[in-house]
Enzyme design. Structure first.
Site, PDB file in Angstrom:
ATOM      1  N   GLU A 135     -26.161  -1.076  -6.233  1.00  0.00           N
ATOM      2  CA  GLU A 135     -26.613  -0.213  -5.144  1.00  0.00           C
ATOM      3  C   GLU A 135     -27.150   1.031  -5.844  1.00  0.00           C
ATOM      4  O   GLU A 135     -26.371   1.861  -6.333  1.00  0.00           O
ATOM      5  CB  GLU A 135     -25.468   0.145  -4.204  1.00  0.00           C
ATOM      6  CG  GLU A 135     -25.915   1.022  -3.051  1.00  0.00           C
ATOM      7  CD  GLU A 135     -24.760   1.495  -2.180  1.00  0.00           C
ATOM      8  OE1 GLU A 135     -24.955   1.629  -0.959  1.00  0.00           O
ATOM      9  OE2 GLU A 135     -23.666   1.745  -2.728  1.00  0.00           O
ATOM     10  N   ASN A 149      -5.070  -0.567   3.377  1.00  0.00           N
ATOM     11  CA  ASN A 149      -5.407  -1.101   4.698  1.00  0.00           C
ATOM     12  C   ASN A 149      -4.222  -1.707   5.432  1.00  0.00           C
ATOM     13  O   ASN A 149      -4.388  -2.312   6.490  1.00  0.00           O
ATOM     14  CB  ASN A 149      -6.547  -2.128   4.591  1.00  0.00           C
ATOM     15  CG  ASN A 149      -6.220  -3.281   3.656  1.00  0.00           C
ATOM     16  OD1 ASN A 149      -5.055  -3.531   3.360  1.00  0.00           O
ATOM     17  ND2 ASN A 149      -7.236  -3.992   3.190  1.00  0.00           N
ATOM     18  N   GLU A 154      -7.549  -4.431  -4.330  1.00  0.00           N
ATOM     19  CA  GLU A 154      -6.524  -3.796  -3.511  1.00  0.00           C
ATOM     20  C   GLU A 154      -6.954  -2.428  -2.999  1.00  0.00           C
ATOM     21  O   GLU A 154      -7.432  -1.579  -3.755  1.00  0.00           O
ATOM     22  CB  GLU A 154      -5.232  -3.655  -4.317  1.00  0.00           C
ATOM     23  CG  GLU A 154      -4.019  -3.316  -3.486  1.00  0.00           C
ATOM     24  CD  GLU A 154      -3.573  -4.463  -2.593  1.00  0.00           C
ATOM     25  OE1 GLU A 154      -3.718  -4.324  -1.362  1.00  0.00           O
ATOM     26  OE2 GLU A 154      -3.085  -5.473  -3.115  1.00  0.00           O
ATOM     27  N   THR A 155      -6.805  -2.209  -1.693  1.00  0.00           N
ATOM     28  CA  THR A 155      -7.151  -0.934  -1.073  1.00  0.00           C
ATOM     29  C   THR A 155      -6.139  -0.606   0.008  1.00  0.00           C
ATOM     30  O   THR A 155      -5.311  -1.453   0.381  1.00  0.00           O
ATOM     31  CB  THR A 155      -8.580  -0.985  -0.496  1.00  0.00           C
ATOM     32  OG1 THR A 155      -9.009   0.330  -0.172  1.00  0.00           O
ATOM     33  CG2 THR A 155      -8.638  -1.850   0.759  1.00  0.00           C
ATOM     34  N   ASP A 201       0.834  -1.198   0.000  1.00  0.00           N
ATOM     35  CA  ASP A 201       0.000   0.000   0.000  1.00  0.00           C
ATOM     36  C   ASP A 201       0.873   1.254   0.000  1.00  0.00           C
ATOM     37  O   ASP A 201       2.028   1.211   0.424  1.00  0.00           O
ATOM     38  CB  ASP A 201      -0.895   0.035   1.238  1.00  0.00           C
ATOM     39  CG  ASP A 201      -2.000  -1.008   1.178  1.00  0.00           C
ATOM     40  OD1 ASP A 201      -2.152  -1.655   0.127  1.00  0.00           O
ATOM     41  OD2 ASP A 201      -2.704  -1.158   2.188  1.00  0.00           O
ATOM     42  N   ASP A 258      -6.678  -8.143  -2.878  1.00  0.00           N
ATOM     43  CA  ASP A 258      -6.043  -7.474  -1.757  1.00  0.00           C
ATOM     44  C   ASP A 258      -5.106  -8.442  -1.033  1.00  0.00           C
ATOM     45  O   ASP A 258      -5.508  -9.497  -0.569  1.00  0.00           O
ATOM     46  CB  ASP A 258      -7.113  -6.962  -0.787  1.00  0.00           C
ATOM     47  CG  ASP A 258      -6.576  -5.919   0.164  1.00  0.00           C
ATOM     48  OD1 ASP A 258      -5.531  -6.178   0.794  1.00  0.00           O
ATOM     49  OD2 ASP A 258      -7.193  -4.842   0.290  1.00  0.00           O
ATOM     50  N   ASP A 316     -23.782  -1.621   5.493  1.00  0.00           N
ATOM     51  CA  ASP A 316     -23.840  -0.168   5.655  1.00  0.00           C
ATOM     52  C   ASP A 316     -25.026   0.181   6.546  1.00  0.00           C
ATOM     53  O   ASP A 316     -26.110   0.486   6.060  1.00  0.00           O
ATOM     54  CB  ASP A 316     -23.981   0.470   4.273  1.00  0.00           C
ATOM     55  CG  ASP A 316     -23.684   1.953   4.281  1.00  0.00           C
ATOM     56  OD1 ASP A 316     -23.409   2.501   5.358  1.00  0.00           O
ATOM     57  OD2 ASP A 316     -23.736   2.557   3.201  1.00  0.00           O
ATOM     58  N   ASP A 331     -21.010  -0.704  -5.980  1.00  0.00           N
ATOM     59  CA  ASP A 331     -21.170   0.362  -4.999  1.00  0.00           C
ATOM     60  C   ASP A 331     -21.589   1.659  -5.680  1.00  0.00           C
ATOM     61  O   ASP A 331     -21.031   2.023  -6.727  1.00  0.00           O
ATOM     62  CB  ASP A 331     -19.827   0.551  -4.273  1.00  0.00           C
ATOM     63  CG  ASP A 331     -19.876   1.616  -3.210  1.00  0.00           C
ATOM     64  OD1 ASP A 331     -20.596   1.434  -2.221  1.00  0.00           O
ATOM     65  OD2 ASP A 331     -19.175   2.641  -3.373  1.00  0.00           O
TER      66      ASP A 331
END
Length: 765
Positions: free
Chosen positions: A446, A255, A252-253, A151, A282, A521, A398
């Site tokens: 969503e 974190n 991948e984010t 990251d 990720d 959420d 999303d």
């Protein structure tokens, strides 16, 4: 002359009418890949505005300088390329994993021969009039990289300012610390046999890949919180009756810096809705974090679920990215530059009308430019990679209304009819699964974002299913807002029967409605019936977190624990008895609670992970959930393809469902539209579905006190048997009767008292 996909896309603009650009998936073969002989690596990257791009090769992920710097060649359609042979890699000193990144120059920072890493040579501005944000001091990740090394910030590099532009940071070089792309050699690893089950027959279980097993003592310690650990829970989910697991973002984010040792940082990102790369699994969720390990482990997890007949769906975020927006309000200079922003900012991001800032319809920094054909290519290409190579069976998108945007630069307008929007591109190039099942993918939206005409429940084009937010609101309000919010029995009936008002007008079906009472959420199932309001500012591990909706339609049932459990049983039962596809959230089957925190996005903690040590009440609820799922799966009449009507050989419409008042009289418009009525019952004719019973009867009492229901005709020679009564008197391990053990109730005109806020389920035998 036949144009490549990117060349064709480059000719299109947001004002072009007509069909969208379509062609082979990743026709220009963007990314880094070995050739057929495995002796050369082809590097290709897109930028329509760069004037120079250089490939930087590294022998390690961080802490060292590049071993090679190669000027790339600009070709047709904005594609830059170069080929590096294996022998050249050896001469550079690269004998193992190939790590790579790019540096790019453009109109706002043209190439200057005097430039060296960390210098300002050639600099004109951080952003020019066209919105370009080139900065050669920032090593850029490849948007098509199949894995990333680490990251941007991590325990060994906590200073994120180095990635920023602006007067304070533009000359800080990121080469030794920035994430690198990893070249993968490819494999033939099996992802098992993909289920082809019709979506209408699915029960979806939404869960976090890490949170599923991080606190599970039945999983080996080294596997907890990983893809491998998640795969080891496949048998449990199959035994529960789940047919599709939907993971929160696994692309991948940022974190690596999440706190997991008992302290909280409100900047943590547990949920993962800030994507850094759309292709890479990720690493943090992999037990094997070596190059290639996350990909192999993800595929092994997919196979484990497929072997149990369970589909794997993933939550994807194509409305914004982890590069975020402006660092400070009214500051157009200081932005993070990780990858796409430094390669082609106006292509990949929607900008304000003056091109100086991000246009924000997401509330998290700025929109991805979903109406640009090249940016759409990245969406479609990455979705195809997850489908074809990594084996996933579908996607939840999303803030998907952003994908329906039909303009660029300083505007937003959702228009499902625009053939060139991303929603229609996705359907055209990634065909959805047919109604009867078969090959294809699940596409679940969503259906809202922020501002403009972005609230689009029921407004998506053909091919799309949606999270039905109106179903959630109706169930919660009917249970928790008696006397405060008017919910007619007509509204209830419409939602329970598949929401034809939302999905029938454009040819969609009940199964395009994903019915849910809670999602990640917001409150858990237990908390929506145990909390009068959010409590997000509490101590670790249940808080603190910011944000969260103030209008939750929640109620603590007067603080009576037994009634809280009853309310949760009702919420889950109604989902399993409704037309549409039910979705539950991980842990709801065991009455998971987050102590009234309704926005725990940053809590990578024991308070937010699933708890696998249950009380007797939790075990009983899990048995109830398992029983209701099994009942739904056993009765095709609860999973209609159409809105409970069919046409016989003579063209007559045959109604398969009938609504009743508690008195036994057929419910009419006057009853449906009267806001003073709060009880409704329905009988489904199961014979037309090939059901094992001739009829199913459901009575739902939303009144606070008991109501007597007079039962309708069960069929010739039949009587009614009780499958379940959600009321407190029946609570226990066998509250849902197994087939063959149902309780005898009686025939037509039998009176049955349903407790306040209770649900009754009968079958005719």
């Amino acid at each position: 002359m036949q144009l490549s996909r990117l060349a064709l896309a480059a000719l299109l603009t947001c004002t072009l009418a007509g069909a969208p650009a379509t062609a082979a998936i990743n026709a220009s073969q963007l990314g880094a890949s070995y050739d057929a002989t495995h002796s050369n690596i082809n590097f290709k990257i897109y930028s329509s505005r760069a004037t120079r791009i250089e490939l930087y090769l590294y022998g390690s992920a961080s802490g060292s300088q590049e071993l090679a710097r190669i000027v790339m060649t600009q070709g047709a359609g904005g594609v830059w390329s170069t080929t590096v042979s294996s022998s050249a890699l050896t001469s550079y000193g690269i004998t193992g994993t190939v790590y790579y990144g790019y540096r790019a120059w453009g109109p706002n920072w043209p190439y200057n021969t005097a430039w060296t890493k960390g210098s300002a040579a050639g600099f004109i501005s951080d952003v020019d009039a066209a919105g370009n944000r080139f900065n050669p001091n920032k090593l850029l990740t490849d948007p098509y990289a199949l894995e990333l090394s680490h990251d941007p910030t991590n325990p060994s590099m906590t200073d994120g300012t180095v990635y920023a532009s602006g007067p304070l940071y533009r000359n800080l070089d990121t080469g030794t610390v920035a994430p690198k792309g990893i070249v993968l050699a490819g494999d033939t690893q099996s992802i098992g046999t993909k289920p082809t089950r019709a979506f209408k027959d699915d029960v979806v279980y939404e869960v976090h890949a890490r949170g599923l097993t991080m606190n599970d003592p039945s999983i080996p310690a080294a596997d907890r919180g990983t893809y491998k650990g998640a795969g080891e829970k496949a048998a449990y989910l199959a035994s529960l009756g789940v047919t599709a697991v939907e993971f929160l973002p696994v692309q991948e984010t940022q974190n690596d810096t999440n706190d997991v040792n008992g302290t909280n940082d409100t900047g943590d990102n547990y949920w993962g809705y800030m994507t850094l790369n759309y292709f890479a699994p990720d690493r943090r969720y992999a037990a094997d974090k070596t190059p290639g390990g996350p990909t192999r482990e993800f595929k092994a997890m997919v196979k484990a679920f497929h072997d149990q007949g369970i589909k794997v769906l993933i939550d994807v975020v194509y409305n914004h990215t982890g590069e975020g927006g402006a660092w400070n309000a009214n500051d157009t200079s200081t932005y993070n530059i990780y990858g796409m922003r430094g390669l082609d900012n106006p292509t990949y991001y929607e900008l304000t009308s003056d091109n100086q800032s991000s246009w924000d319809n997401t509330g998290v920094g700025g929109n991805y430019n979903t109406h640009n054909p090249v940016a759409q290519n990245l969406i479609v290409d990455s979705l195809a990679y997850w489908r074809d190579t990594l084996g996933v069976d579908g996607y939840r998108f999303d803030l998907a209304s952003v994908l329906g945007n039909t303009c660029e630069n300083g505007c937003y307008n959702f228009d499902k009819m625009d053939p060139a929007n991303a929603l229609n591109r996705i359907v055209n190039e990634l065909p959805p699964r047919p109604a009867a099942g078969g090959s294809g993918v699940e596409l679940i939206a969503e259906p809202w974002a922020i501002g403009g005409n972005s609230y689009q429940v029921g407004g998506f084009p053909s091919g799309w299913s949606e999270w039905n937010g109106l179903y959630r609101d109706t169930v919660r309000q009917s249970q928790n807002e008696l006397g405060s919010v008017t919910v007619t029995t007509g509204t209830m009936a419409t939602r329970f029967a598949g929401s034809s008002d939302l999905y029938g007008d454009d040819g969609r079906k009940p199964w395009n409605s994903v019915n849910f009472v809670v999602a990640h959420d917001g409150f858990t199932l237990k908390d929506v019936y145990s909390c009068n309001g959010k409590n997000n500012n509490q101590a670790w591990p249940y808080g603190p977190s910011d944000g969260g909706n103030d209008n939750n339609d929640s109620w603590d049932q007067g603080g009576i624990a037994a009634d809280q459990r009853k309310a949760a049983r009702n919420g889950l039962a109604l989902m399993m008895l409704s037309g549409g596809v039910p979705m539950m959230t991980g842990g709801d089957e065991m009455l998971r609670s987050i102590n009234c925190n309704n926005n725990p996005y940053n809590l990578d903690s024991i308070g937010n992970w699933l708890n696998w040590s249950w009380t007797t009440d939790q075990s009983n609820f899990q048995s109830f959930a398992k029983g209701m799922i099994a009942f739904r799966k056993a009765h095709p009449a609860l999973r209609p393809t159409n809105f409970y009507s069919s046409v016989d050989n003579n063209g007559n419409v045959m109604e398969q469902l009938r609504w009743f008042q508690p008195s036994g009289a057929v419910a009419d418009a006057n009853y449906f539209n009267n806001g003073d009525n709060h009880a409704i019952a329905w009988r489904i004719d199961g014979t037309e579905f090939g059901d094992t019973s001739s009829a199913i009867y459901v009575a739902y009492n939303a009144w606070s006190g008991p109501v007597n229901f007079v039962l309708p005709w069960p069929g010739t020679g039949k009587i009614w048997y009780r499958v379940t009564d959600t009321c407190n008197w029946a609570e226990g391990a066998n509250q849902v009767r197994a087939p063959g053990t149902e309780d005898v109730i009686g025939g037509e005109n039998t009176s049955y008292g349903v407790c306040g806020r209770g649900t009754l389920v009968l079958i005719a035998k």
